[in-house]
Scaffold this motif. Structure first.
Motif, PDB file in Angstrom:
ATOM      1  N   ARG A   1       9.218 -10.012   5.076  1.00 37.95           N
ATOM      2  CA  ARG A   1       9.273  -8.738   5.565  1.00 37.95           C
ATOM      3  C   ARG A   1       8.910  -7.703   4.470  1.00 37.95           C
ATOM      4  O   ARG A   1       8.284  -6.774   4.630  1.00 37.95           O
ATOM      5  N   LYS A   2       9.412  -7.990   3.376  1.00 41.83           N
ATOM      6  CA  LYS A   2       9.139  -6.922   2.078  1.00 41.83           C
ATOM      7  C   LYS A   2       7.726  -6.886   1.670  1.00 41.83           C
ATOM      8  O   LYS A   2       7.056  -5.984   1.399  1.00 41.83           O
ATOM      9  N   GLN A   3       7.209  -8.108   1.805  1.00 42.24           N
ATOM     10  CA  GLN A   3       5.717  -8.304   1.461  1.00 42.24           C
ATOM     11  C   GLN A   3       4.953  -7.481   2.572  1.00 42.24           C
ATOM     12  O   GLN A   3       3.762  -6.642   2.145  1.00 42.24           O
ATOM     13  N   ILE A   4       5.409  -7.501   3.718  1.00 40.23           N
ATOM     14  CA  ILE A   4       4.362  -6.676   4.762  1.00 40.23           C
ATOM     15  C   ILE A   4       4.771  -5.437   4.594  1.00 40.23           C
ATOM     16  O   ILE A   4       3.845  -4.816   4.749  1.00 40.23           O
ATOM     17  N   GLU A   5       5.964  -4.911   4.273  1.00 43.39           N
ATOM     18  CA  GLU A   5       6.131  -3.466   4.073  1.00 43.39           C
ATOM     19  C   GLU A   5       5.709  -2.932   2.867  1.00 43.39           C
ATOM     20  O   GLU A   5       4.964  -1.697   2.982  1.00 43.39           O
ATOM     21  N   VAL A   6       5.449  -3.563   1.832  1.00 45.31           N
ATOM     22  CA  VAL A   6       4.983  -2.888   0.549  1.00 45.31           C
ATOM     23  C   VAL A   6       3.424  -3.020   0.788  1.00 45.31           C
ATOM     24  O   VAL A   6       2.768  -2.100   0.253  1.00 45.31           O
ATOM     25  N   CYS A   7       2.878  -4.288   0.971  1.00 43.10           N
ATOM     26  CA  CYS A   7       1.444  -4.649   0.840  1.00 43.10           C
ATOM     27  C   CYS A   7       0.732  -4.064   2.149  1.00 43.10           C
ATOM     28  O   CYS A   7       0.313  -5.075   2.841  1.00 43.10           O
ATOM     29  N   ARG A   8       0.236  -2.973   2.313  1.00 43.87           N
ATOM     30  CA  ARG A   8       0.048  -2.449   3.351  1.00 43.87           C
ATOM     31  C   ARG A   8      -1.536  -2.332   3.335  1.00 43.87           C
ATOM     32  O   ARG A   8      -2.068  -2.380   2.123  1.00 43.87           O
ATOM     33  N   ALA A   9      -2.305  -2.094   4.386  1.00 40.91           N
ATOM     34  CA  ALA A   9      -3.961  -1.615   4.251  1.00 40.91           C
ATOM     35  C   ALA A   9      -4.194  -0.545   3.206  1.00 40.91           C
ATOM     36  O   ALA A   9      -4.957  -0.842   2.451  1.00 40.91           O
ATOM     37  N   GLU A  10      -3.433   0.196   3.303  1.00 35.59           N
ATOM     38  CA  GLU A  10      -3.734   1.645   2.451  1.00 35.59           C
ATOM     39  C   GLU A  10      -3.298   1.202   1.169  1.00 35.59           C
ATOM     40  O   GLU A  10      -3.686   1.966   0.240  1.00 35.59           O
ATOM     41  N   PHE A  11      -2.355   0.162   0.802  1.00 34.31           N
ATOM     42  CA  PHE A  11      -1.954   0.275  -0.502  1.00 34.31           C
ATOM     43  C   PHE A  11      -3.107  -0.756  -0.972  1.00 34.31           C
ATOM     44  O   PHE A  11      -3.329  -0.290  -2.308  1.00 34.31           O
ATOM     45  N   PHE A  12      -3.862  -1.501  -0.564  1.00 35.31           N
ATOM     46  CA  PHE A  12      -4.841  -2.137  -1.102  1.00 35.31           C
ATOM     47  C   PHE A  12      -6.206  -1.147  -1.316  1.00 35.31           C
ATOM     48  O   PHE A  12      -6.738  -1.240  -2.274  1.00 35.31           O
ATOM     49  N   ALA A  13      -6.314  -0.373  -0.282  1.00 33.61           N
ATOM     50  CA  ALA A  13      -7.251   0.626  -0.460  1.00 33.61           C
ATOM     51  C   ALA A  13      -7.345   1.526  -1.600  1.00 33.61           C
ATOM     52  O   ALA A  13      -8.288   2.017  -2.090  1.00 33.61           O
ATOM     53  N   ALA A  14      -5.983   1.992  -1.965  1.00 28.40           N
ATOM     54  CA  ALA A  14      -5.798   2.788  -3.060  1.00 28.40           C
ATOM     55  C   ALA A  14      -6.054   2.171  -4.448  1.00 28.40           C
ATOM     56  O   ALA A  14      -6.165   2.606  -5.396  1.00 28.40           O
ATOM     57  N   ARG A  15      -6.110   0.668  -4.289  1.00 29.67           N
ATOM     58  CA  ARG A  15      -6.055   0.067  -5.473  1.00 29.67           C
ATOM     59  C   ARG A  15      -7.494  -0.950  -5.466  1.00 29.67           C
ATOM     60  O   ARG A  15      -7.444  -2.072  -6.354  1.00 29.67           O
ATOM     61  N   VAL A  16      -8.573  -0.426  -4.959  1.00 22.05           N
ATOM     62  CA  VAL A  16      -9.866  -1.171  -4.904  1.00 22.05           C
ATOM     63  C   VAL A  16     -10.262  -1.306  -6.387  1.00 22.05           C
ATOM     64  O   VAL A  16     -10.369  -0.197  -7.299  1.00 22.05           O
ATOM     65  N   GLY A  17     -10.861  -2.318  -7.081  1.00 22.31           N
ATOM     66  CA  GLY A  17     -11.288  -2.585  -8.075  1.00 22.31           C
ATOM     67  C   GLY A  17     -10.436  -2.920  -9.479  1.00 22.31           C
ATOM     68  O   GLY A  17     -10.768  -2.978 -10.534  1.00 22.31           O
ATOM     69  N   PHE A  18      -8.956  -2.773  -8.940  1.00 25.80           N
ATOM     70  CA  PHE A  18      -8.049  -3.433  -9.780  1.00 25.80           C
ATOM     71  C   PHE A  18      -8.206  -4.679 -10.121  1.00 25.80           C
ATOM     72  O   PHE A  18      -8.883  -5.784  -9.536  1.00 25.80           O
ATOM     73  N   GLY A  19      -7.698  -5.326 -11.333  1.00 23.12           N
ATOM     74  CA  GLY A  19      -7.902  -6.580 -11.786  1.00 23.12           C
ATOM     75  C   GLY A  19      -8.964  -7.213 -12.401  1.00 23.12           C
ATOM     76  O   GLY A  19      -9.683  -6.308 -12.844  1.00 23.12           O
ATOM     77  N   VAL A  20      -9.258  -8.406 -12.514  1.00 20.33           N
ATOM     78  CA  VAL A  20     -10.288  -8.965 -13.493  1.00 20.33           C
ATOM     79  C   VAL A  20     -11.223  -9.376 -12.283  1.00 20.33           C
ATOM     80  O   VAL A  20     -10.981  -9.697 -11.429  1.00 20.33           O
ATOM     81  N   PRO A  21     -12.507  -9.227 -12.825  1.00 21.31           N
ATOM     82  CA  PRO A  21     -13.782  -9.441 -11.997  1.00 21.31           C
ATOM     83  C   PRO A  21     -14.117 -11.173 -11.442  1.00 21.31           C
ATOM     84  O   PRO A  21     -14.984 -11.363 -10.640  1.00 21.31           O
TER      85      PRO A  21
ATOM     86  N   PRO B   1       8.440  -7.707  -4.276  1.00 21.77           N
ATOM     87  CA  PRO B   1       7.146  -7.214  -4.459  1.00 21.77           C
ATOM     88  C   PRO B   1       7.081  -5.712  -4.565  1.00 21.77           C
ATOM     89  O   PRO B   1       6.414  -5.333  -4.792  1.00 21.77           O
ATOM     90  N   ASP B   2       8.164  -5.167  -4.885  1.00 17.50           N
ATOM     91  CA  ASP B   2       8.598  -3.737  -4.874  1.00 17.50           C
ATOM     92  C   ASP B   2       7.643  -3.346  -6.234  1.00 17.50           C
ATOM     93  O   ASP B   2       6.980  -2.306  -6.277  1.00 17.50           O
ATOM     94  N   VAL B   3       7.542  -3.999  -7.400  1.00 13.20           N
ATOM     95  CA  VAL B   3       7.268  -3.664  -8.432  1.00 13.20           C
ATOM     96  C   VAL B   3       5.783  -3.484  -8.399  1.00 13.20           C
ATOM     97  O   VAL B   3       5.014  -2.643  -9.215  1.00 13.20           O
ATOM     98  N   LEU B   4       4.879  -4.117  -7.560  1.00 11.70           N
ATOM     99  CA  LEU B   4       3.755  -4.155  -7.274  1.00 11.70           C
ATOM    100  C   LEU B   4       3.072  -2.507  -7.109  1.00 11.70           C
ATOM    101  O   LEU B   4       2.021  -2.254  -7.618  1.00 11.70           O
ATOM    102  N   ALA B   5       4.065  -1.686  -6.577  1.00 13.21           N
ATOM    103  CA  ALA B   5       3.520  -0.633  -6.397  1.00 13.21           C
ATOM    104  C   ALA B   5       3.541   0.427  -7.422  1.00 13.21           C
ATOM    105  O   ALA B   5       2.888   1.293  -7.717  1.00 13.21           O
ATOM    106  N   GLU B   6       4.470   0.135  -8.555  1.00 14.32           N
ATOM    107  CA  GLU B   6       4.688   0.665  -9.981  1.00 14.32           C
ATOM    108  C   GLU B   6       3.521   0.370 -10.907  1.00 14.32           C
ATOM    109  O   GLU B   6       3.501   0.923 -11.897  1.00 14.32           O
ATOM    110  N   LEU B   7       2.864  -0.758 -10.575  1.00 13.42           N
ATOM    111  CA  LEU B   7       1.687  -1.144 -11.891  1.00 13.42           C
ATOM    112  C   LEU B   7       0.584  -0.588 -11.448  1.00 13.42           C
ATOM    113  O   LEU B   7       0.246  -0.317 -10.564  1.00 13.42           O
TER     114      LEU B   7
END
Length: 677
Positions: A397-417, A482-488
């Protein structure tokens, strides 16, 4: 560990009896201890104080009889052997007294009184070498803080909570102490709190770099945490200090196996067995390594030798059954039945024997008897499990609450390629090993194993832990992930991705293959994190019809983890929460994951292989269809099955047990239909 709490009436009475004994009022103490032993026979304190006061009243033979009763219930209680030593000293039986004191310190190395008596008795016997060794132990213990010695004694006798309380209070008062930190680390290791154990043991070694015992404990923790490269480095250090040490070499072989270096591990196990041919554990470990590289006949022989080396060795019998191709004889089944039914059989061995017997009767088409043992084995395993299905469901439930579509849209290009990793996820026994074998047959893909690196990253997010440089992942919440994902921020996910790529490098042996497989099935829980760390990684969701998948899990005894598989309710709930979370990932990360149904692969191998390779951007290669010809290490329960051409037999095996699987159908509910959605 004692069942009553320290403040219970029984424990208060035991404290009073100890005071009576110390003041020499042995008649009163004995009478009170006899009452405790009658009303609370499971409490070791009552019988122990009975024996001690019987001896003090010159009734040594009665004391020995009482200690026999105590040993039947608490065979790992060191003080009973120390008291037995005192009794034999009273009877002037020095050899038996020495044996008893030696047994006491073998269980509890912190028993100063036993070491002192051994020093005296060896001196009287003229055994100067042993006397000096015992004297050194006495001297070493007397140099330690009394709190640490007391805690060590309690820990050895199973009073873990009491030992922990003493150590934490001592460290708060006195600051860092290497022995206290090591002992606290060992307590966490016993409780399977591996992150905390590693931190404490590292702190102990930092204080005392030449502290061999703490370094050995770190090596054990690192192996348990599947940090095999670091474990090998620690063991290298130990071997430089003591070259040829057999236990260090056996740990080294375990690290080699973990790194996928099976052939040198096999050679090392054979070397150790030449020195200790009766070691059941070495025969078992050799069998596992031989099985992983496909040398089944040799593995079978090793497992048989392990079973012969130790009576009632359930793991050896289960390992034979877990080959999936071994068939037990009537004599072997009779032996396993007798061992499983024997009251003295250890619970762990009994559990292994139940699963082995279930497989033996399944192979004989005696499904009623087979189910009886599967059910019994699962019940034994579930009884010792700490698994709570509500935790997994809350995390979903927490994963679904935190990791929404808009959450990923705001983080496009994050991470290593890096596009290197191919994650194969799902439930255990879903067909993921087959998909891994198919992919590992491709010239550009390397098969590794079920890597624990993603879970380790998650664990480091759960609470403050060192190890990621200046990246502080915990925010002090009850459940940081997964709450901390939003803060990284972007840099944080780059660091995490870089850590993953660097840590998994040890498992990649072929530099000519640009892609590698991480087949940890439970990674489906962390697809959001994976995408943020490595957005170009490919993810394959391997799915199997729920009745077949859940039943296959119920009949499998896993080496570790997967604790949700040992009851019908748990596995059904886990399957449902898996579907719920995967449905979410497909919705918020479209195009990132490919669903592969095991039944479809069986029905149309060629078509599904082409579909998978197209998703991965790889050219079709015939070797992927002839996957069973690929020689590679496979460490999962399906290791022998994927070395054979694909077969349909497993699709409906569960129907042989249908009379007993009604509760599973009911618990799965609409998952029986929507698993293909």
């Amino acid at each position: 560990m004692q069942s009553p709490s320290a403040s219970s009436p029984i424990e208060l009475e035991i404290g009073r009896i100890r005071d009576l004994s110390k003041s020499g009022r042995h008649f009163e103490a004995l009478a009170a201890a006899e009452v405790v032993a009658s009303v609370a026979p499971e409490n070791r304190g009552g019988l122990y104080l009975m024996a001690a006061n019987q001896r003090c009243l010159h009734r040594a033979h009665e004391a020995l009889a009482t200690l026999e009763r105590l040993e039947q219930q608490h065979p790992r209680f060191s003080l009973l052997y120390q008291e037995r030593g005192y009794c034999y000293m009273t009877l002037r039986d020095a050899p038996r007294a020495i044996d008893a004191f030696l047994r006491a310190v073998d269980i509890n190395p912190a028993l100063v009184a036993s070491w002192t008596m051994l020093e005296r008795m060896y001196c009287l016997a003229g055994n100067e070498g042993n006397a000096a060794a015992a004297g050194e132990r006495v001297s070493a213990l007397k140099q330690l803080p009394p709190e640490v010695v007391r805690a060590g004694s309690l820990f050895s006798d199973g009073d873990v909570s009491a030992a922990e309380n003493i150590l934490r209070a001592y460290l708060l008062k006195s600051g860092d102490d290497a022995e206290a930190l090591r002992l606290l680390g060992r307590i966490d290791l016993q409780r399977d709190a591996l992150d905390e154990a590693e931190s404490l043991l590292e702190a102990a070694v930092k204080l005392k770099p030449n502290y061999v015992a703490a370094r050995l404990d770190i090596a054990r923790v690192l192996i348990d945490r599947q940090k095999y490269l670091q474990a090998r480095e620690e063991i290298d250090t130990l071997l430089r200090l003591e070259p040829g040490h057999s236990y260090y070499l056996s740990l080294y072989a375990s690290a080699l196996v973990g790194l996928g270096e099976h052939e040198p591990a096999i050679a090392l196990y054979r070397q150790l067995l030449a020195e200790s041919p009766g070691s059941a554990e070495l025969h078992l470990s050799l069998g596992h390594a031989l099985k992983a590289v496909g040398r089944q006949n040799e593995a079978t022989e090793s497992y048989q030798m392990a079973a012969a080396a130790r009576p009632k060795f359930g793991d050896a019998w289960w390992s034979l059954a877990n080959l999936k191709t071994y068939r037990f004889s009537e004599i072997e089944i009779a032996q396993m039945r007798a061992d499983e039914a024997a009251p003295a059989t250890h619970p762990v061995d009994r559990c292994h024997l139940c699963f082995a017997l279930a497989k033996a009767f399944e192979d004989r088409n005696d499904f009623a008897e087979s189910w009886r043992f599967y059910e019994r084995g699962n019940a034994l395993k579930r009884a010792e499990s700490r698994y709570h299905p509500g935790i997994a469901e809350a995390n979903t439930r927490k994963q679904i609450e935190v990791c929404r579509a808009e959450f990923f849209a705001a983080r496009v290009g994050f991470g290593v390629p890096d596009p290197d990793p191919i994650f194969v996820v799902g439930l255990p026994r879903s067909g993921s090993t087959l998909i891994e074998q198919i992919l590992a047959s491709h010239s550009r893909v390397e098969g590794t194993q079920e890597l624990s690196d993603i879970q380790r990253i998650v664990n480091e997010m759960q609470c403050p832990q060192p190890g990621l440089g200046d990246l502080h992942l915990c925010t002090g919440k009850d459940n940081c992930y997964p709450d901390v994902l939003a803060e990284l921020v972007a840099e944080d996910f780059c660091k995490l991705g870089e850590h993953y790529m660097a840590d998994t490098r040890a498992y990649r042996k072929d530099e000519q293959k640009p892609f590698f497989i991480d087949k940890m099935p439970n990674n489906f829980r962390h697809i959001g994190l994976i995408h943020l760390m490595m957005p170009n990684a490919k993810i394959i969701d391997v799915r199997r019809e729920p009745m077949a998948c859940c039943f296959s899990n119920l009949k499998q005894l896993f080496a570790s983890g997967q604790e949700f598989t040992y009851s019908i309710e748990d596995i059904a709930r886990y399957y449902r929460t898996y579907l719920e979370l995967m449905r979410h990932w497909y919705a918020v990360l479209p195009g990132t994951i490919l669903r592969v149904c095991y039944e479809d692969v069986v029905e149309d191998l060629d078509g599904n292989v082409r579909r998978i390779l197209e998703f991965l951007g790889l050219e079709f290669e015939p070797a992927c269809v002839e996957f069973y010809k690929t020689e590679r290490t496979v460490r999962t329960p399906s290791s022998e099955q994927v070395r054979l051409p694909i077969f349909r037999d497993g699709l409906l095996q569960w129907r042989n047990y249908e009379p007993w699987l009604g509760p599973l159908k009911n618990s799965l509910g609409d998952a029986l239909i929507r698993y293909r959605e």
